[in-house]
Design an enzyme around this catalytic site. Sequence first.
Site, PDB file in Angstrom:
ATOM      1  N   ARG A 173       0.826  -1.216   0.000  1.00 30.60           N
ATOM      2  CA  ARG A 173       0.000   0.000   0.000  1.00 30.60           C
ATOM      3  C   ARG A 173       0.861   1.266   0.000  1.00 30.60           C
ATOM      4  O   ARG A 173       0.508   2.282   0.578  1.00 30.60           O
ATOM      5  CB  ARG A 173      -0.952   0.021   1.210  1.00 30.60           C
ATOM      6  CG  ARG A 173      -1.905  -1.166   1.257  1.00 30.60           C
ATOM      7  CD  ARG A 173      -2.847  -1.190   0.049  1.00 30.60           C
ATOM      8  NE  ARG A 173      -3.694  -2.386   0.057  1.00 30.60           N
ATOM      9  CZ  ARG A 173      -3.421  -3.504  -0.611  1.00 30.60           C
ATOM     10  NH1 ARG A 173      -2.328  -3.581  -1.357  1.00 30.60           N
ATOM     11  NH2 ARG A 173      -4.227  -4.540  -0.557  1.00 30.60           N
ATOM     12  N   SER A 224     -11.364  -0.811   2.538  1.00 35.30           N
ATOM     13  CA  SER A 224     -10.755  -1.306   3.782  1.00 35.30           C
ATOM     14  C   SER A 224     -10.245  -0.140   4.612  1.00 35.30           C
ATOM     15  O   SER A 224      -9.507   0.711   4.111  1.00 35.30           O
ATOM     16  CB  SER A 224      -9.596  -2.262   3.469  1.00 35.30           C
ATOM     17  OG  SER A 224     -10.060  -3.399   2.781  1.00 35.30           O
ATOM     18  N   GLU A 294      -5.693   2.895   6.551  1.00 35.72           N
ATOM     19  CA  GLU A 294      -5.421   2.850   5.117  1.00 35.72           C
ATOM     20  C   GLU A 294      -6.092   4.002   4.386  1.00 35.72           C
ATOM     21  O   GLU A 294      -5.549   4.532   3.421  1.00 35.72           O
ATOM     22  CB  GLU A 294      -5.903   1.525   4.523  1.00 35.72           C
ATOM     23  CG  GLU A 294      -5.602   1.364   3.055  1.00 35.72           C
ATOM     24  CD  GLU A 294      -5.889  -0.046   2.557  1.00 35.72           C
ATOM     25  OE1 GLU A 294      -6.442  -0.191   1.462  1.00 35.72           O
ATOM     26  OE2 GLU A 294      -5.547  -1.008   3.272  1.00 35.72           O
TER      27      GLU A 294
END
Length: 298
Positions: A173, A224, A294
Amino acid sequence: MEQMMKELQMNGIEWELNCPLSKHSTLRIGGGADIALFPHSTEELCRALAFLRARDIPTLVIGNGSNVVFSDEGYRGAVVFTGKCREIKIEDNILFADAGVPLSALSSSARDEGLSGLEFAFGIPGTLGGAIYMNAGAYGGSMSDVCINSSYYDIQTGEVKSLFEDAQAFGYRKSIYQHHPERIILGATLKLQKGDRRQISETMRTYWEKRRSSQPLDLPNAGSTFKRPEGHFAGKLIEDCGLKGLTVGGAQVSEKHAGFIVNVGGATCEDVKRLIERIKTTVLQKTGVELECEIKFL
C-alpha cells in the site's frame, strides 16, 4: 473569481463552484470545495494544474474519492477530479491508460483483449491513478506486479516525467508518490500476459462474487479501513474484539465485514475519526496489535 471563471472557460476546462465533496466520495462525506475542476484529458489536467499553480490556489487531486474522507468543513481551494481522463490504448500485451480510468473498466478492457494480470482489480472502486499511488491490491495481486512505468506532472516545475519499475518504490500500500505530493500521476503503462478470455472472465466473476458476498457494497464506504497487520487480518481482529456494529454518529463498523466502516446515514468526518480511534484503542488493548489506517483524511 469571475475573471478566473472566464479564463477557465477559455482554456476549455469544466468547473463547478461551491462543489459538495460528499457527492464525489464513496463514503458520501464532506463539505464544499471552493471550486472543482473536471479535466477531460491528461493535457487538460496539466493545463488545469498549471493554471491553479500560477495563481497560488491550494489544490487537491482526486480520482474516484474511494479511499478518502473529506473534511466536514470542505476545502478552501480547488479540487481537481481526474475521473474524466479515461483514455485506454492496448498494443500486444501492453496497456496504456490515463489516471482517471476506473479499475473495473481497466480490467474489463484487458479481459476483452484476452490479457491476464488485472483480474484482481475488478471490483476495486478506484481509479488507476489512486491504485498506483496506493499500490492497490487484492486476492494476491497488486499494481506493482503489472506496472512497468507511470507518468506524472510536476506542479513545481511544470514538467511531465516518467518513473520506471523499481523507481516507483512500490511496497505494501505504498509508492514513491506518497512522498512527493508535487508529482501528480497522469497515467501508467501495464505489462500483462496473453490468456484465455473465458478463464479470465471466470476469475473476475469469482472475485466479484467474493466481494459481493463478504463486503458491505450496499452502503457508502471507503474500502478497507486499515492496512493488514503483519501476521493478522484487521477485520478479524476487530470482529474478535466484539466491535462489529459499533456506531459513532452515522459511522458504523460494518456488520458484514468488520474491516469496513460504513455510513448508515448522516455520518460526518468527525464520526469516522472518533470511530477509528475507538477501534484502534480497543484492538491495541485487547490484542497488542496497533492498526494503521489505510484511508486518507483530507
